[in-house]
Design a protein around this motif. Structure first.
Motif, short mmCIF file in Angstrom:
data_model
loop_
_atom_site.label_atom_id
_atom_site.label_comp_id
_atom_site.label_asym_id
_atom_site.label_seq_id
_atom_site.Cartn_x
_atom_site.Cartn_y
_atom_site.Cartn_z
N HIS A 349 38.39 43.30 -49.07
CA HIS A 349 39.20 42.08 -49.18
C HIS A 349 38.61 41.01 -48.28
CE1 HIS A 349 40.90 44.56 -45.91
NE2 HIS A 349 41.21 43.42 -45.32
N MET A 350 39.13 39.81 -48.41
CA MET A 350 38.64 38.70 -47.59
C MET A 350 39.32 38.78 -46.21
SD MET A 350 38.96 35.49 -46.14
CE MET A 350 40.33 34.59 -46.86
N ARG A 351 38.49 39.00 -45.18
CA ARG A 351 38.98 39.04 -43.81
C ARG A 351 38.58 37.75 -43.12
NH1 ARG A 351 35.97 43.74 -44.61
NH2 ARG A 351 37.22 45.62 -44.94
N SER A 352 39.48 37.12 -42.45
CA SER A 352 39.13 35.87 -41.77
C SER A 352 39.51 35.93 -40.31
CB SER A 352 39.80 34.66 -42.44
OG SER A 352 41.14 34.53 -42.01
N ASP A 353 38.93 35.03 -39.56
CA ASP A 353 39.14 34.95 -38.11
C ASP A 353 38.95 33.49 -37.73
OD1 ASP A 353 39.05 35.38 -35.28
OD2 ASP A 353 36.87 35.46 -35.41
N VAL A 354 39.99 32.69 -37.91
CA VAL A 354 39.86 31.25 -37.71
C VAL A 354 40.80 30.80 -36.60
CG1 VAL A 354 39.25 30.95 -40.14
CG2 VAL A 354 41.63 30.65 -39.44
N SER A 355 40.55 29.61 -36.10
CA SER A 355 41.45 29.05 -35.09
C SER A 355 41.69 27.58 -35.38
CB SER A 355 40.89 29.23 -33.68
OG SER A 355 39.66 28.56 -33.52
N GLY A 388 49.39 32.37 -29.11
CA GLY A 388 49.08 31.68 -27.87
C GLY A 388 47.73 31.01 -27.82
N ASP A 389 46.78 31.42 -28.67
CA ASP A 389 45.46 30.78 -28.65
C ASP A 389 45.08 30.20 -30.01
OD1 ASP A 389 44.69 33.15 -30.05
OD2 ASP A 389 44.31 34.14 -28.14
N GLY A 390 46.05 30.05 -30.91
CA GLY A 390 45.78 29.40 -32.19
C GLY A 390 44.89 30.20 -33.13
N ASN A 391 44.77 31.49 -32.90
CA ASN A 391 43.87 32.34 -33.69
C ASN A 391 44.64 32.98 -34.85
OD1 ASN A 391 41.83 35.29 -32.83
ND2 ASN A 391 41.85 34.06 -34.68
N VAL A 392 44.23 32.65 -36.07
CA VAL A 392 44.88 33.17 -37.27
C VAL A 392 43.92 34.08 -38.02
CG1 VAL A 392 45.98 32.59 -39.47
CG2 VAL A 392 46.27 31.08 -37.48
N TYR A 425 41.66 20.76 -40.60
CA TYR A 425 42.42 20.88 -39.35
C TYR A 425 41.51 20.86 -38.12
CZ TYR A 425 46.98 21.77 -41.46
OH TYR A 425 48.18 21.62 -42.14
N ASN A 426 40.22 20.56 -38.33
CA ASN A 426 39.25 20.55 -37.23
C ASN A 426 39.27 21.88 -36.47
OD1 ASN A 426 38.33 17.83 -37.63
ND2 ASN A 426 40.24 17.12 -36.70
N GLY A 427 39.34 22.97 -37.22
CA GLY A 427 39.38 24.29 -36.63
C GLY A 427 38.02 24.94 -36.56
N SER A 428 38.02 26.23 -36.25
CA SER A 428 36.80 27.02 -36.15
C SER A 428 36.83 28.15 -37.17
CB SER A 428 36.66 27.61 -34.75
OG SER A 428 35.64 28.60 -34.72
N ILE A 429 35.68 28.40 -37.83
CA ILE A 429 35.60 29.49 -38.80
C ILE A 429 35.44 30.84 -38.11
CG2 ILE A 429 34.66 28.01 -40.61
CD1 ILE A 429 31.91 29.32 -39.99
N SER A 430 35.27 30.85 -36.80
CA SER A 430 35.19 32.11 -36.06
C SER A 430 35.86 31.93 -34.71
CB SER A 430 33.74 32.55 -35.86
OG SER A 430 33.70 33.78 -35.17
N ALA A 431 37.03 32.55 -34.56
CA ALA A 431 37.76 32.42 -33.30
C ALA A 431 37.33 33.47 -32.29
CB ALA A 431 39.26 32.55 -33.57
#
Length: 480
Positions: A349-355, A388-392, A425-431
């Motif tokens: 499945h698609m696993r993500s780690d963004v912030s 707490g650190d915006g990591n989804v 959202y000006n986020g990161s593709i790897s948190a």
């Protein structure tokens, strides 16, 4: 025997002659486990696997590979999720695993520090430190298999980032073998050392592209022998963000974890662990797993009780349960861990780690799930992570009966749909998982030119022959 096979066999013979039979594995079956990723989705091979027992062995192995013109893929516990330690050029790459280098050199409770070799398994390291009355706060789902050198190389995150920071904040010093075989000896335990550029920071999060970490000096804390854990049901993810703000104010720096989960978490956890007790209704739109901890004279049970009494009176929390024992607390955390195992049981499945910025986390999840739902209406989105650190971690599960290329295409489409929202959202593709080989194309396509030039300059200055982990993070042949 083809020319390529002949060359590989010649390299294997040379490595055995230069390093000794004990250090070099070459059999197809014996090297297989070092040449596949953690989930078993990707398998490859290598010229050989070298298993050094000491820093001197690592130095010798690097020099041997350099002499033979072979590239090196450093590896710890091989639990990474971005293919950073998975070889992808079997005819010219050697895996150097640090698994044998697992000694704890020193634990100094008075200095609040420890010096350990890179191959120490994280859970074993934490246990040894706990026996001395101290605490190493890095905590990951893979802590029974991952090794501290890999944790440092990927700048691992985990559930305690909120209070203690990423791995980067826990490292006092490093010992690193460089691409030319020289040794960077920086195992200081000083808290303050302002003698110019802090060179150890170059290797933290570099995923083995700049050097092979062989030992680490780490920062310790007093052991938190007083811990309060609660699982809470809320009316929305927006309320979870409001609850976090209030918890930060009322519980201050004693709050060590604050995780959010969807109601689907219980179903997935039960699929992995059928007998796991679920002590709260699964009918609420959002859940928070919260922990506060302390040591000495701090009464965290009283603090947790007073905090929850206030937020439930105000309607911010609808329902909840507080663990009354270590076993109950462990079962609450098993829901969080079991959710991951349940997803794995449903196949690739698609696993993500963004912030994203914490203030926009709830809006981001809603928008991202909506975008994926429109693009892939037959898939299930599972959003959870570290408030707490915006990591989804927003994962996407294809239909159970979908296989082969169709499943792969769905995963690719889900990733692209998610990343478009992350960009807005000006986020990161790897948190916290790193870039590795898996995320390299998405990383490179988003690199500003100045950022790109700086990264290339650092890499080529330290590893001019591109010996270390080529293809991880950057494809220099494409950007130089």
């Amino acid at each position: 025997m083809t020319g390529e096979t002949s060359a590989i066999e010649a390299h294997r013979s040379s490595l055995r002659a230069m390093l000794g039979e004990d250090l070099v594995l070459t059999g197809i079956e014996e090297i297989a486990r070092y040449c596949r990723d953690w989930h078993g989705d990707v398998s490859s091979s290598a010229v050989a696997v070298v298993r050094p027992r000491s820093t001197a062995d690592v130095v010798a192995a690097v020099k041997a590979c350099r002499e033979l013109g072979l590239s090196i893929v450093p590896q710890g516990g091989n639990t990474g999720l971005a293919l950073g330690a998975t070889p992808d050029a079997p005819e010219r790459e050697v895996v150097i695993t640090l698994e044998r280098m697992n000694r704890i050199r020193t634990i100094d409770p008075d200095d609040f520090s420890a010096v350990v070799e890179a191959g120490c398994i994280l859970s074993e390291l934490k246990d040894a430190i706990a026996e001395k009355g101290m605490f190493f706060p890095l905590a990951l789902g893979a802590q029974g298999s991952c090794r501290i050198g890999g944790n440092v190389s990927t700048n691992a995150g985990g559930i305690n980032v909120l209070r203690y920071g990423m791995t980067r904040e826990l490292v006092l010093g490093l010992e690193v073998v460089l691409a030319d075989g020289s040794l960077f000896e920086g195992l200081s335990t000083l808290r303050k050392d302002n003698r110019g550029i802090d060179l150890k920071q170059l290797f933290i999060g570099a995923e083995g592209t700049l050097g092979i970490i062989t030992a680490v000096s780490v920062k310790l804390s007093p052991y938190p022998d007083n811990v309060a854990t609660a699982l809470l049901g809320l009316a929305s993810l927006d309320d979870a963000i409001s609850l976090f703000r209030r918890a930060r104010r009322d519980c201050c720096d004693l709050m060590s974890a604050f995780e959010f989960m969807p109601p689907l978490a219980f179903t997935l956890a039960r699929e992995a662990m059928p007998d796991l007790p679920i002590p709260i209704s699964g009918d609420y739109p959002a859940y928070v797993l919260m922990e506060i901890s302390g040591s000495g004279l701090v009464d965290v049970d009283d603090l947790m009780g007073r905090f929850l009494e206030g937020v439930m009176t105000d309607g911010l929390v609808v329902d909840g349960t507080i663990a009354s024992s270590q076993t109950q607390a462990r079962n609450l955390w098993l829901i969080r861990e079991g959710m991951n195992e349940g997803q794995a049981k449903r196949g690739s499945h698609m696993r993500s780690d963004v912030s994203v910025p914490l203030s926009r986390l709830a809006a981001f999840v809603a928008e991202a799930e909506e975008a994926i739902g429109k693009a892939l209406p037959n898939c299930i989105s599972v959003s959870y992570g570290h408030v707490g650190d915006g990591n989804v971690h927003l994962n996407v599960l294809p239909p159970n009966d979908m296989t082969g290329k169709a499943r792969t295409d769905i995963i690719y489409a889900a990733k692209n749909a998610l990343n478009e929202v992350v960009d807005r959202y000006n986020g990161s593709i790897s948190a916290e998982h790193g870039i590795g080989r898996l995320k390299r194309p998405d990383f490179e396509s988003r690199l500003p030119e100045t950022h790109r030039k700086l990264l290339t300059a650092v890499k080529t200055a330290i590893d001019p022959n591109l010996l270390l982990n080529p293809g991880c993070q950057l494809n220099l042949s494409a950007i130089s």
